[in-house]
Design a protein around this motif. Structure first.
Motif, PDB file in Angstrom:
ATOM      1  N   ARG A 762      33.616  49.217  37.345  1.00 51.88           N
ATOM      2  CA  ARG A 762      34.987  49.804  37.428  1.00 51.88           C
ATOM      3  C   ARG A 762      35.146  51.037  38.198  1.00 51.88           C
ATOM      4  N   VAL A 763      34.155  51.982  37.962  1.00 55.14           N
ATOM      5  CA  VAL A 763      34.285  53.119  38.990  1.00 55.14           C
ATOM      6  C   VAL A 763      34.086  52.750  40.454  1.00 55.14           C
ATOM      7  N   SER A 785      32.783  44.946  47.141  1.00 54.34           N
ATOM      8  CA  SER A 785      31.845  43.682  47.055  1.00 54.34           C
ATOM      9  C   SER A 785      30.869  43.887  46.054  1.00 54.34           C
ATOM     10  N   GLY A 786      30.140  44.965  45.946  1.00 53.35           N
ATOM     11  CA  GLY A 786      29.229  45.227  44.844  1.00 53.35           C
ATOM     12  C   GLY A 786      29.900  45.277  43.436  1.00 53.35           C
ATOM     13  N   ALA A 787      30.967  45.782  43.225  1.00 54.09           N
ATOM     14  CA  ALA A 787      31.822  45.661  42.236  1.00 54.09           C
ATOM     15  C   ALA A 787      32.115  44.270  41.727  1.00 54.09           C
ATOM     16  N   THR A 798      39.762  38.999  36.009  1.00 56.35           N
ATOM     17  CA  THR A 798      40.923  39.652  36.189  1.00 56.35           C
ATOM     18  C   THR A 798      40.581  40.751  37.267  1.00 56.35           C
ATOM     19  N   TYR A 799      39.421  41.300  37.375  1.00 58.52           N
ATOM     20  CA  TYR A 799      38.947  42.276  38.246  1.00 58.52           C
ATOM     21  C   TYR A 799      38.417  41.514  39.232  1.00 58.52           C
ATOM     22  N   VAL A 800      37.782  40.299  39.220  1.00 60.30           N
ATOM     23  CA  VAL A 800      37.328  39.736  40.231  1.00 60.30           C
ATOM     24  C   VAL A 800      38.522  39.406  41.065  1.00 60.30           C
ATOM     25  N   ALA A 801      39.564  38.950  40.628  1.00 66.58           N
ATOM     26  CA  ALA A 801      40.844  38.665  41.244  1.00 66.58           C
ATOM     27  C   ALA A 801      41.373  39.886  41.829  1.00 66.58           C
TER      28      ALA A 801
END
Length: 884
Positions: A762-763, A785-787, A798-801
């Protein structure tokens, strides 16, 4: 009068299977459905429901044990003329054969042959057979199972399903009673229904009533006992008195049986009165509680009382011995009551509150002195609450409220109000108890009131009050008494809430060394595990909390187990073990429903919301939010996770305004509260991020200043990192890229050695957005990309999108020369997607971490390139493009 068929409980799946079998007949030809299950499980009720729903002809027949030798007896019931197929119409016919295990062989063979060979017949044979009955002909069962093209195996009802069945019959049961009835009947609907009809309604509201056998079971047991030899009957009666797990040697001694006991065991087992333990011949017991109740009822009061007294002399376990003596005491008995009270006090000192409650309830019934009887009843209710059975305790509240007012009575009522989440009532009850108590004359009661105030303060997140009341409790009584130990087990959380984490850990180390066994150790482990989670000792937290989950600590507390599960789920979520977190929540939910302890509900639901929302499972996330919001919200310990659950859902939807709305109740005056304490509740960084994304920089600055000072002084690394990321985002928005990068790098450095995968991702995502905003697109691409990789491993779709959208908007891998005239740039494409989804300009700006002016600029270019004039036309165009 029209009689409506009572609804079937927990049989929807079985009905669907049978409906499907009937539907297939029209397409595939005849079928043979077999419905099996133990006697009384509801096989007949299921096929009756199937018949009532069927639109075609229904033929009925039933097997009988005395007609197994009557050739074609069953088919003759279905088709009196003898030709079943000749009488079939064009539609599907159901041929129901109840108790098919007793059908004659010729009929079964004829039905099987019809199904196998007459392919034009529109016929579904539905046969029911019993399972687990050794008297049923093995040949018939084998033929039925080989013939079946569809099988349905019915299972007994669970405790919640028993409660649902009772409610459908007009008898509401609290979950504790539903569980007791389920155990007594084995969950078999026939016996449940019979008892609901036969037992007076007043019985169902009591705590721990003795349930009889249904009349049909009692009649069968009487006949079986009458047919036994005198020695066998005495052996069956002795085993009924001694109960499950009886040593055959003890039962034989009690029955006065000399010589070889094996023939007698054969006799009573064959009569269905006794069942041998699965691991050998040395132990036996009644086959179920109903048979036991029927045998005891047949013995009569005088004989059973005498048997109970003799049985007590054979038992070493003190609790079991006292329970047998209670069975031998039809009238008040001061000596037995005093012994029960003494034993209950011992068990309470060990934290075995469930056992203590039962002993005190028995002691109350056997006490003649009114004041002493009332005191014992009140203590029994208190022990029930301590064990975590709020529903059973609530069943006794009318009786307790009718008693004269005492400090103990008010303390117990206040305790119940706490676990039911009623802060105002708890404050009034405990305040009255403290006003009435004389601490010099009743130091034990005064210490109990203090300990209840400790719980009350914990639930209000009032750390200072918690420590003060805990210190009072410890000063009033010896430190090894239950009230002192329980107050000390929570005191460490209060010290941590005052920002003295190291001191709190030292307190728990001393306490754990002193109390290493029994149910009290469960409370200490839970408190220490909760504290370890606050201070980032994640591995230690999980070890403590996993150890505190079981309720096998000599009757350990359901309340403590629920809190342990709630915080364990949070630890698993923080570690990125989201499937395990959901399993922990799922395992806790039946316990939550059964106990009536509402306090832990929002904490458990918060974790479920977090996982489901981040994985894009919106329906489940919304359902979990509703669970978090259910019930009273008087206590902060319920209100805070409920707010966090709604904020998590809003953040997953990129709704920063929704995050602010969800968390605003936590931003009020916090004097005396530990809500703002770093590490306690991770809400401050969520709120700060949302302020920044909403463009409220001045508010974000002021808010962060206050919380960063607190975190710097006494916050764990994770709290400082989360706030540092919010500071980095604010600096990026203020046009200070270098300072922003420094803040983000420091945050990631704090998280580097912690197993907080979601927090790191998230950070990193926020850092990548800030880098892209500063024009460092290649650096942003690497960080995001790492996140994305971490989010993908967690299933956080949701965060992948969002990462994909950021990577595309960054355009590092896009080919400029290959873009056609009028084609959208990656940034314009990201804006178009979000606007087409219905997001406002402010929401798009927050999601992409750009200014509203930038969004408006891109939107103007998008309209021109795509030839649209409004947001509605853009949404329509994009919807058309995505349509198949």
């Amino acid at each position: 009068m029209v009689h409506r068929r009572p609804p079937l409980i927990a049989r929807a799946a079985a009905l669907a299977v049978l409906d499907g079998a009937a539907a297939r007949v029209a397409r595939d030809g005849p079928g043979f459905a077999l419905v099996s299950g133990p006697s009384g499980v509801g096989r007949t009720a299921l096929v009756d429901e199937l018949a009532s729903r069927h639109e075609g002809p229904v033929l009925r027949a039933a097997g009988a044990s005395w007609e197994t030798g009557r050739a074609f007896g069953v088919t003759g019931q279905l088709a009196p003329g003898g030709d079943l197929v000749a009488g079939l119409g064009p539609g599907t016919t159901l041929a129901i054969v109840d108790d098919a295990h007793w059908a004659d062989t010729e009929s079964l063979q004829a039905l099987v042959s019809t199904v196998r060979h007459d392919h034009e017949a529109r016929l579904l044979v539905v046969a029911t057979c019993v399972s687990g009955d050794p008297h049923v002909p093995a040949g018939a069962l084998d033929l039925l199972h080989r013939a079946a093209t569809t099988t349905v195996a019915l299972e007994p009802l669970t405790a919640p399903e028993v409660g649902e069945l009772a409610a459908a019959r007009g008898v509401p049961l609290h979950p504790s009673m539903a569980e007791r009835l389920c155990r007594h009947t084995g969950g078999l609907p026939r016996h449940v229904v019979h008892l609901l009809a036969e037992v007076p309604r007043s019985v169902w509201t009591r705590f721990d009533p003795g349930l009889p056998a249904p009349a049909a079971v009692a009649a069968r047991v009487r006949e079986s006992l009458a047919a036994c030899s005198p020695d066998a009957r005495r052996l069956a009666e002795a085993i009924a008195v001694l109960g499950p797990g009886t040593a055959v040697r003890d039962a034989a001694s009690m029955a006065g049986v000399d010589g070889d006991v094996l023939p007698l065991l054969d006799e009573v087992c064959g009569a269905g009165l006794v069942e041998l333990a699965p691991h050998g011949l040395t132990q036996a017991g009644p086959p179920d509680p109903m048979v036991r109740a029927a045998v005891l009822a047949t013995m009569g009061p005088a004989a059973s009382a005498d048997a109970y007294r003799r049985a007590a002399d054979l038992i070493d376990d003190p609790v079991r011995r006292m329970q047998l003596l209670v069975g031998a005491s039809p009238v008040p008995d001061a000596a037995v009551a005093d012994r029960l009270d003494e034993l209950a006090t011992q068990r309470a000192a060990e934290g075995a509150w469930g056992v203590a409650a039962s002993l005190l309830s028995d002691a109350s019934r056997l006490t003649d002195d009114r004041l002493l009887r009332e005191r014992r009843l009140t203590r029994a209710v208190d022990a029930l609450i301590g064990a975590g059975d709020a529903f059973a305790a609530a069943a006794l509240i009318p009786e307790v409220e009718s008693l004269r007012e005492t400090p103990l009575r008010n303390a117990v009522l206040g305790y119940l109000a706490i676990v039911r989440g009623r802060a105002t009532e708890a404050q009034a009850r405990l305040g009255r108890a403290w006003d009435l108590v004389n601490s010099e004359r009743e130091p034990d009661v005064a210490a109990m009131i203090c300990q209840r105030y400790v719980l009350h303060s914990l639930c209000r997140c009032r750390a200072g009050d918690l420590v003060d009341w805990a210190d009072r409790a410890v000063s009033l009584v010896p430190r090894d008494t239950p009230a002192a130990v329980e107050a000390a087990a929570i005191r460490g959380l209060g010290i941590a809430g005052l920002g003295r984490g190291d001191e709190a850990l030292a307190c728990y180390a001393e306490l754990a060394e002193r109390v290493q066994h029994g149910a009290q150790a469960q409370r200490i482990l839970m408190g220490r595990g909760w504290l370890n989670l606050m201070v980032d000792a994640l591995d230690d937290a999980r070890a403590d909390l996993e150890s505190a989950v079981p309720t096998t600590f000599l009757g350990g507390s359901t309340r403590i187990s629920l809190w342990a599960r709630g915080w364990l789920a949070r630890a698993q979520f923080a570690a990125g073990e989201w499937d395990e977190a959901l399993r922990t929540v799922a395992e806790a939910e039946p316990l939550l429903d059964r106990s009536g302890i509402v306090l832990a509900g929002p904490l458990l639901a918060w974790t479920a919301v977090s996982v489901h929302a981040l994985r894009g499972d919106w329906d489940r996330a919304e359902e979990a939010v509703r669970r978090a919001d259910a019930g009273p919200q008087d206590y902060d310990i319920m209100r805070v996770p409920s707010c966090l659950a709604r904020a998590q859902l809003a953040e997953a939807r990129a709704d920063s305004a929704g995050v602010l709305r969800a968390l605003r109740p936590l931003t009020g005056p916090s004097a005396g509260s530990s809500i703002d304490e770093p590490g306690q509740w991770p809400w401050a960084d969520l709120y700060a991020h949302a302020l920044v994304l909403q463009g409220r920089d001045a508010e974000a600055e002021s808010f962060l200043d206050r919380h960063e000072r607190l975190a710097a002084a006494r916050g764990p690394a994770s709290a400082r990192a989360r706030l540092g990321a919010a500071r980095g985002r604010l600096l990026a928005m203020q046009g200070e890229p270098a300072a922003s990068a420094t803040a983000f790098e420091a945050a990631l450095g704090l998280l580097e050695k912690l197993p907080l995968r979601y927090d790191r991702a998230r950070v990193s995502f926020a850092y990548g957005q800030a880098l892209r905003r500063a024009g460092k697109r290649r650096d942003a691409d690497i960080v995001i990309s790492g996140a994305r990789e971490t989010f993908a491993s967690l299933g956080a779709s949701t965060y992948v999108a969002r990462c994909d959208r950021e990577l595309k908007a960054g355009g590092v891998h896009a080919t400029r020369s290959g873009r056609a005239v009028g084609e959208l740039t990656p940034q314009e494409e990201a804006v178009a997607q979000l606007v087409a989804r219905g997001l406002s300009n402010r929401e798009v700006a927050a999601e992409l971490f750009v200014t509203m002016k930038t969004v408006q600029y891109h939107l103007t270019r998008i309209y021109a390139k795509l030839g649209v004039r409004s947001r509605a036309e853009l949404a329509a165009l994009r919807g058309h493009e995505q349509a198949p």
